[in-house]
Design a protein around this motif. Structure first.
Motif: not given
Length: 316
Positions: A37-38, A103-106, A108-112, A118-119
């Protein structure tokens, strides 16, 4: 606080319970889930490093020498005010922060992948039991003496807990607090979540507290007032499990310990300024994606964050 150049004080030890281990003074563990991530290194203001999701909806702020060491938030878009905010103080182990960032990465990836919001923007569930389930499953118990309108779950050793405040209204108010250690500067770890934080994200953070896995620290990083509450086992003398003796391949825990150990040594013995970090990041990117790394989030002044005698920029 000056730490004497005593090899014994720099001895690496496995500390348990994890929630009483304190911070190791670096941000590598908490930021490990978001290496791609940036990363924005900041010269002005208390926030020294800001890591965002590619669309900037999720923001992870590292405040290397502040009382509030981490601030993590999510918004509906890059220009909106945060929908919720999680704050971790300077005593909170970065391993707990990693529970949330993972958990946030998971999410975010699911949302994309599904082209959905996103959850991480769904909000809390109606039942507070969803938030504390990892703790109750691990044997943490309901405190019958909690104030009216609150729920508190306490660890078996009475040295950690989660407090849910169901009173009042307002999206910005703190409704959940994870705590560990006796009250006091340098001894009490605190992670707070505002009202609209999704329950599963708080549960993911709490799940790390429920685990019995020890974490690596150097002896001087454990506050003197906490040493009677924790178990410290020298890493070099830790007895390997039968499985480890059979298989020469490193386990995920081995890899994690090595990463933390290297981070602590780098922070303690080779501090960098914010400008240095930006140069290092640029050099790293130029070597190719295969050798890319994130750099060190904290400058020299905060490489060894002392839990017993820090000078805060703002107190409570």
């Amino acid at each position: 606080m000056h730490v004497p150049d005593d090899p014994y004080q720099y001895q690496e030890v496995l500390v348990s319970p994890m929630y009483l281990a304190g911070s190791n003074g670096t941000g590598e563990v908490g930021l490990a889930p978001v290496p791609n991530w940036p990363h924005h290194y900041l010269d002005e203001g208390p926030c020294q490093l800001l890591v965002t999701s590619p669309d900037q909806r999720i923001r992870i702020g590292w405040f290397g020498d502040d009382f509030e060491l981490w601030k993590i938030s999510a918004a509906e878009d890059a220009f909106s005010a945060p929908r919720w905010t999680a704050t971790f103080n300077h005593v909170t182990p970065a391993e707990m922060v990693a529970g949330l960032t993972t958990a946030l990465v998971q999410d975010y990836d699911e949302a994309i992948a599904s082209d959905t919001p996103g959850r991480f923007l769904t909000g809390p569930t109606a039942s507070w039991r969803d938030t504390v389930r990892p703790l109750t499953d691990a044997g943490w118990a309901l405190d019958g003496g909690a104030e009216l309108g609150t729920v508190e779950i306490i660890a078996p050793d009475d040295q950690a807990g989660i407090l849910i405040d169901r009173r009042g209204y307002g999206s910005d108010r703190t409704t959940v607090e994870l705590w560990a250690g006796p009250p006091g500067w340098g001894t009490r770890a605190e992670a707070t979540f505002t009202a609209r934080t999704p329950s599963h994200l708080i549960a993911a953070t709490a799940a790390v507290m429920a685990k019995s896995t020890p974490v690596v620290r150097e002896r001087h990083q454990i506050d003197q007032r906490m040493r009677h509450l924790v178990t410290m086992t020298p890493v070099a003398s830790a007895t390997p499990t039968p499985e480890a003796q059979i298989s020469p391949a490193p386990t995920p825990l081995d890899v994690r310990r090595t990463a933390v150990t290297q981070a602590v040594h780098r922070a303690a013995r080779a501090p960098r300024t914010a400008a240095d970090l930006r140069v290092m990041a640029a050099q790293s990117r130029s070597t190719g994606a295969a050798q890319k790394r994130t750099g060190r989030p904290a400058p020299a002044t905060s490489a060894r964050l002392s839990a017993s005698s820090p000078v805060p920029r703002r107190g409570r």
